[in-house]
Write a protein that holds these residues in place. Structure first.
Motif, mmCIF file in Angstrom:
data_model
loop_
_atom_site.group_PDB
_atom_site.id
_atom_site.type_symbol
_atom_site.label_atom_id
_atom_site.label_comp_id
_atom_site.label_asym_id
_atom_site.label_seq_id
_atom_site.Cartn_x
_atom_site.Cartn_y
_atom_site.Cartn_z
ATOM 1 N N GLN A 142 20.430 -9.441 -2.061
ATOM 2 C CA GLN A 142 20.052 -10.812 -1.636
ATOM 3 C C GLN A 142 18.921 -10.423 -0.236
ATOM 4 O O GLN A 142 17.730 -11.301 -0.331
ATOM 5 C CB GLN A 142 21.062 -11.672 -1.064
ATOM 6 N N LEU A 143 19.115 -9.473 0.220
ATOM 7 C CA LEU A 143 18.032 -9.148 1.318
ATOM 8 C C LEU A 143 17.689 -7.548 1.662
ATOM 9 O O LEU A 143 18.809 -7.081 1.558
ATOM 10 C CB LEU A 143 18.685 -9.752 2.698
ATOM 11 N N LEU A 144 16.843 -7.176 1.441
ATOM 12 C CA LEU A 144 16.368 -5.630 1.574
ATOM 13 C C LEU A 144 15.436 -5.505 2.602
ATOM 14 O O LEU A 144 14.147 -5.904 2.798
ATOM 15 C CB LEU A 144 15.691 -5.091 0.222
ATOM 16 N N VAL A 145 16.066 -4.532 3.361
ATOM 17 C CA VAL A 145 15.132 -4.378 4.952
ATOM 18 C C VAL A 145 14.770 -3.189 4.792
ATOM 19 O O VAL A 145 15.601 -2.085 4.456
ATOM 20 C CB VAL A 145 15.762 -4.611 6.029
ATOM 21 N N THR A 146 13.438 -2.568 4.969
ATOM 22 C CA THR A 146 12.919 -1.228 4.568
ATOM 23 C C THR A 146 12.059 -0.969 5.787
ATOM 24 O O THR A 146 11.626 -1.593 6.523
ATOM 25 C CB THR A 146 12.086 -1.055 3.400
ATOM 26 N N SER A 147 12.020 0.491 5.998
ATOM 27 C CA SER A 147 11.196 1.108 6.876
ATOM 28 C C SER A 147 9.886 0.764 6.558
ATOM 29 O O SER A 147 9.460 0.671 5.231
ATOM 30 C CB SER A 147 11.486 2.546 6.918
ATOM 31 N N PRO A 148 8.680 0.883 7.310
ATOM 32 C CA PRO A 148 7.487 0.484 6.874
ATOM 33 C C PRO A 148 6.764 1.140 5.723
ATOM 34 O O PRO A 148 6.097 1.092 4.915
ATOM 35 C CB PRO A 148 6.760 0.833 8.027
ATOM 36 N N ASP A 149 7.328 2.502 5.649
ATOM 37 C CA ASP A 149 7.222 3.228 4.403
ATOM 38 C C ASP A 149 7.935 3.527 3.236
ATOM 39 O O ASP A 149 7.778 4.147 2.241
ATOM 40 C CB ASP A 149 6.831 4.905 4.893
ATOM 41 N N GLN A 150 9.042 2.667 3.485
ATOM 42 C CA GLN A 150 9.956 2.365 2.445
ATOM 43 C C GLN A 150 10.828 3.698 2.326
ATOM 44 O O GLN A 150 11.706 3.653 1.175
ATOM 45 C CB GLN A 150 9.435 1.644 1.196
ATOM 46 N N ARG A 151 10.889 4.585 3.129
ATOM 47 C CA ARG A 151 11.825 5.697 2.599
ATOM 48 C C ARG A 151 13.265 5.363 3.028
ATOM 49 O O ARG A 151 14.315 6.003 2.554
ATOM 50 C CB ARG A 151 11.314 6.958 3.413
ATOM 51 N N ILE A 152 13.326 4.306 4.017
ATOM 52 C CA ILE A 152 14.767 3.890 4.342
ATOM 53 C C ILE A 152 14.968 2.621 3.825
ATOM 54 O O ILE A 152 14.257 1.655 4.155
ATOM 55 C CB ILE A 152 15.027 4.026 5.883
ATOM 56 N N ARG A 153 15.993 2.488 3.221
ATOM 57 C CA ARG A 153 16.159 1.024 2.530
ATOM 58 C C ARG A 153 17.738 0.444 3.137
ATOM 59 O O ARG A 153 18.755 1.286 2.811
ATOM 60 C CB ARG A 153 16.347 1.233 1.145
ATOM 61 N N ILE A 154 17.795 -0.539 3.596
ATOM 62 C CA ILE A 154 19.040 -1.279 4.104
ATOM 63 C C ILE A 154 19.177 -2.389 3.143
ATOM 64 O O ILE A 154 18.571 -3.673 3.523
ATOM 65 C CB ILE A 154 19.151 -1.648 5.487
ATOM 66 N N GLY A 155 20.158 -2.485 2.272
ATOM 67 C CA GLY A 155 20.312 -3.625 1.175
ATOM 68 C C GLY A 155 21.726 -4.590 1.697
ATOM 69 O O GLY A 155 22.476 -3.916 2.155
ATOM 70 N N ALA A 207 18.429 6.851 2.084
ATOM 71 C CA ALA A 207 17.051 7.351 2.691
ATOM 72 C C ALA A 207 16.772 8.307 1.705
ATOM 73 O O ALA A 207 17.270 8.997 0.962
ATOM 74 C CB ALA A 207 17.476 8.056 3.878
ATOM 75 N N ALA A 208 15.502 8.415 1.427
ATOM 76 C CA ALA A 208 14.636 9.205 0.693
ATOM 77 C C ALA A 208 13.474 9.986 1.064
ATOM 78 O O ALA A 208 13.118 9.396 2.115
ATOM 79 C CB ALA A 208 14.353 8.555 -0.769
ATOM 80 N N GLN A 209 13.151 11.071 0.539
ATOM 81 C CA GLN A 209 11.902 11.873 1.219
ATOM 82 C C GLN A 209 10.787 10.967 0.712
ATOM 83 O O GLN A 209 9.937 11.288 1.621
ATOM 84 C CB GLN A 209 12.040 13.455 0.241
ATOM 85 N N GLU A 210 10.657 10.453 -0.204
ATOM 86 C CA GLU A 210 9.469 9.569 -0.605
ATOM 87 C C GLU A 210 9.991 7.956 -0.914
ATOM 88 O O GLU A 210 11.169 7.901 -1.429
ATOM 89 C CB GLU A 210 8.587 10.153 -1.580
ATOM 90 N N ALA A 211 8.863 7.148 -0.683
ATOM 91 C CA ALA A 211 9.482 5.687 -1.180
ATOM 92 C C ALA A 211 10.196 5.675 -2.791
ATOM 93 O O ALA A 211 10.672 4.736 -2.834
ATOM 94 C CB ALA A 211 8.059 4.800 -1.213
ATOM 95 N N VAL A 212 9.434 6.610 -3.735
ATOM 96 C CA VAL A 212 9.893 6.431 -5.181
ATOM 97 C C VAL A 212 10.777 7.348 -5.536
ATOM 98 O O VAL A 212 11.073 7.576 -6.348
ATOM 99 C CB VAL A 212 8.458 6.297 -5.876
#
Length: 297
Positions: free
Chosen positions: A31-44, A57-62
């Protein structure tokens, strides 16, 4: 604190990353996804699922997640906040072109991830392939899977599980970290489990099977401070009239006034005379005596 359960919202867990982009996905399970500005960290935030929180957490956004941490629907949000606080700090000090601390390899020593619990006197027990660490009250602990040595992040690749409360769907807190989760992030979450500071919950948020295991102290919020308001036109008029009456009562008598009062004293009754001498405000405040009731015949 680890027995307090969830408060039903994610506000506390999201507070450290409140300045990150928010994505509201009401149509999906997340329902809510908060990401770091570069989207490497995602908190759902999965409001209706057993796994209420999913942090990656990922090395790249994709790129696929390097590590995953999940918190179930019973987990106190204070535990989540302990993790997101360090994540926000790691990201703020990271180089956008290099891997930050949130992507660091875990320590080769499993104890680095749970050292705060060992320092707090939690009991260690080893079995083949697993390590169990239990709180002194026996109501919380850690399970470490030492079998897993590969880098896989697929299904079943859990490494460390923090738990609290009796077994049961509504009573057992579970926070699961996969193998490649940096040790300092797990340690920050584990350290929060040693805190004894009280947390705020409404009574209905405490599972009935947990009430005898926690200390409940009634909390009375302080009264809100009174706010001053601007006077209304009616307030101004009332103040002006009151001041005018007071000034008139204190004003010195002139000779003409004294002659008028003398003439009135010769033509008024004693009761009227007393009323005329009193200032207007005093006359208004003087109670009228009731006449005694005559006994009936």
């Amino acid at each position: 604190m680890y027995l307090a359960g969830s408060n039903g919202t994610g506000d506390i867990g999201f507070a450290p990353v409140a300045h990150w982009p928010h994505h509201y996905l009401d149509d999906g399970p997340c329902q809510l996804l908060v990401t770091s500005p570069d989207q490497r960290i995602r908190i759902g935030w999965f409001g209706d699922d057993f796994e209420l929180w999913k942090i990656t957490a990922a090395q790249e956004a994709v790129a696929p997640p390097r590590w995953t941490a999940t918190f179930n629907h019973v987990s106190p949000p204070e535990l989540v906040a302990a993790l997101t606080t360090v994540l926000a700090q790691d990201y703020a000090t990271s180089d956008p072109y290099e891997n930050g601390r949130f992507l660091a390899n875990p320590s080769v020593y499993w104890s680095d991830a749970v050292q705060p619990l060992l320092d707090a006197g939690w009991q260690l027990k080893r079995t083949y392939g697993f390590i169990d660490i239990t709180a002194p009250d026996g109501l919380a602990g850690v399970e470490i899977d030492t079998h897993r040595e590969g880098p896989g992040e697929g299904p079943g690749s859990q490494f460390i599980t923090l738990w609290a409360g009796p077994r049961g769907w509504g009573t057992r807190t579970e926070a699961v970290f996969t193998y490649r989760t940096p040790s300092h992030l797990i340690a920050a979450t584990a350290a929060a489990m040693t805190k004894s500071a009280p947390v705020v919950r409404e009574r209905h948020m405490i599972h009935r099977e947990m009430e005898h295991l926690v200390t409940l102290t009634p909390f009375v919020p302080l009264a809100a401070p009174r706010t001053s308001r601007s006077p209304t036109p009616l307030d101004v008029r009332r103040t002006a009239v009151t001041e005018a009456v007071r000034r008139a009562a204190r004003a010195p008598r002139t000779a003409a006034d004294l002659r008028v009062m003398a003439a009135q004293s010769r033509t008024t009754t004693p009761a009227q005379k007393r009323s005329a001498v009193l200032p207007p405000t005093a006359a208004a405040q003087t109670p009228v005596a009731s006449s005694p009731r005559r006994p009936g015949r």
